[in-house]
Write an enzyme that holds these catalytic residues in place. Sequence first.
Site, short mmCIF file in Angstrom:
data_model
loop_
_atom_site.label_atom_id
_atom_site.label_comp_id
_atom_site.label_asym_id
_atom_site.label_seq_id
_atom_site.Cartn_x
_atom_site.Cartn_y
_atom_site.Cartn_z
CG HIS A 87 -2.06 -0.94 1.12
ND1 HIS A 87 -3.08 -1.01 2.04
CD2 HIS A 87 -2.37 -1.85 0.17
CE1 HIS A 87 -3.94 -1.92 1.68
NE2 HIS A 87 -3.54 -2.45 0.55
CE1 TYR A 96 -6.41 4.45 10.31
CE2 TYR A 96 -5.83 4.07 8.01
CZ TYR A 96 -5.65 3.81 9.35
OH TYR A 96 -4.69 2.90 9.75
N PRO A 118 -4.97 0.93 18.07
CG PRO A 118 -6.75 -0.41 17.39
CD PRO A 118 -6.20 0.30 18.59
CE LYS A 140 3.73 4.00 13.41
NZ LYS A 140 3.35 3.35 12.16
CE1 TYR A 198 -1.76 4.28 9.08
CE2 TYR A 198 -0.44 3.04 7.51
CZ TYR A 198 -1.59 3.19 8.27
OH TYR A 198 -2.58 2.23 8.18
#
Length: 391
Positions: free
Chosen positions: A72, A200, A293, A297, A385
Site C-alpha cells: 500500500h 480512515y 490500533p 504501530k 505511518y
Amino acid sequence: MRTRVGIIGAGPAGLYLSHLLHRSGIESVVLERRDRDYCERRQRAGIVEHGVAEALIAAGVGTRMEREGFRHEGIELRFGGQARRIDFTALTGRSVRLYPQTEIVRDLIARRIADDGRLLFEAEASAIEGAETDRPRIHFTHDGTEQVLECDYVVACDGFHGIGRASLPSDVVRTFEKVYPFGWLGILADVPPSCDELIYAHHPRGFALHSMRSESVSRLYLQVPNGTDAADWSDEQIWDELSARFALRSGGWELKRGPITDKSVTPMRSFVTEPMRHGRLFLAGDSAHIVPPTGAKGLNLAMNDVMLLAEALVAEDRRGTTELLDAYSDTALRRIWRAMHFSFWMTTLLHTLPEDDAFDQRLRLSHLEHIAASPAAATHLAENYTGIPRI
C-alpha cells in the site's frame, strides 16, 4: 534445561527474536502457553511498516509476505462527505505492507521448526527468578511436568497479562496509561474489499476503518462506546452503520456486503512501562507497551524492540560488550513514545469523544482539511505511518 536466551511468548516478537538469534549462532528456547493452532489462528494487526517489511525479507522470512501481501502506497481519509488520498510514496519514498500478523506468525513458526528451533507450545511460564544474577531461571509447566529453564538472559514477549512485566520490582517500575472512552467493533467478512487501500473515516457518529485480509476477505471496524457487546449488533445494523460512515456526498462509491464470519470489540488504551529491563530480564512488545490500533504501530513496535535486542545480544556474544544491552530500554522507549504520540494524535483526530461539542467537531474537520491540503502536514502523517528511521 539450559539455553542462552529464554523467550516467553510465541507471538511475532518472540518468534522473530529466536530466528534472529539463530541466524547469529545464539541458541534460545521459546515457551508458549497456548497450543500451536491457537497461535496460528488468533487475529491481530495487519500493517507492516516499510522498515519492518525490509527486515523480514532480509532475514529470510518475508518470502510469502512479498508474494501474497498487499503493498500500500497510501491511505484514504474520509471526512465531511469527501475523500482525500495521502500518497506515502510520493511524500516519503516509502510504503507499507498489508500482511496479517497471523500469517507472520505462521511463517516464523514454520521457519523455527525447519531450523530445529526449540519451541515449546502449551508450556506455561509461572515465575522468573534470579533476574539480578548471571543465571536467571524460568519456571514453567509442560506436559504436566514442572520444569526450570536456566538462561543467560530472559526476554518476556508474553503480552500485557504475562508474567514478564509482573516480575519487575514494583519500586523500580513506572507505568503510564490512558484509557479511551470507546472501542472498536471489528468484523471479518467473506466479501472482496471495497477499496484498494485502507480508508480512515471520520464521521459525526464515530470513526470507521475499512481494511482487508485478502482479495476475498474484508476487515472493517466501527467506533463504539465502552461496554458494547458485539452480540447486540446484528449483521444488518453493522453494514448499515459502516455504509453511513463511509458515505460520500458525491456518491459513486458503495460498500460491498457479505457474510460476517467474526465480530468482536477491542478496547482502546495507551500504556507504557519504564524501564523495559531489570537485570537480565528484558521486556518487548505488549509486555511493555500498548497503543490504540489507529496508527498501526503495535506489531511494528514489537518487531523493532526485538531487532534492538537481537543486535545487543549478538554484540554481547561476539565482543563481550554490554553497551547495547545497557542502552536497550532508553533506545526502545524513544521510538515507543514517538509512536505513542502518533497513535494518540491519529486516534483523537479521527474519533468523536463523548464530550465533543460543535466547536470540537469543526476543529477536527479543519485539521483534516489542513492535512489534505498541506504537503508538510501530509508528510508528517506519512512519515510516522510508514515508520520513522531508528532514533
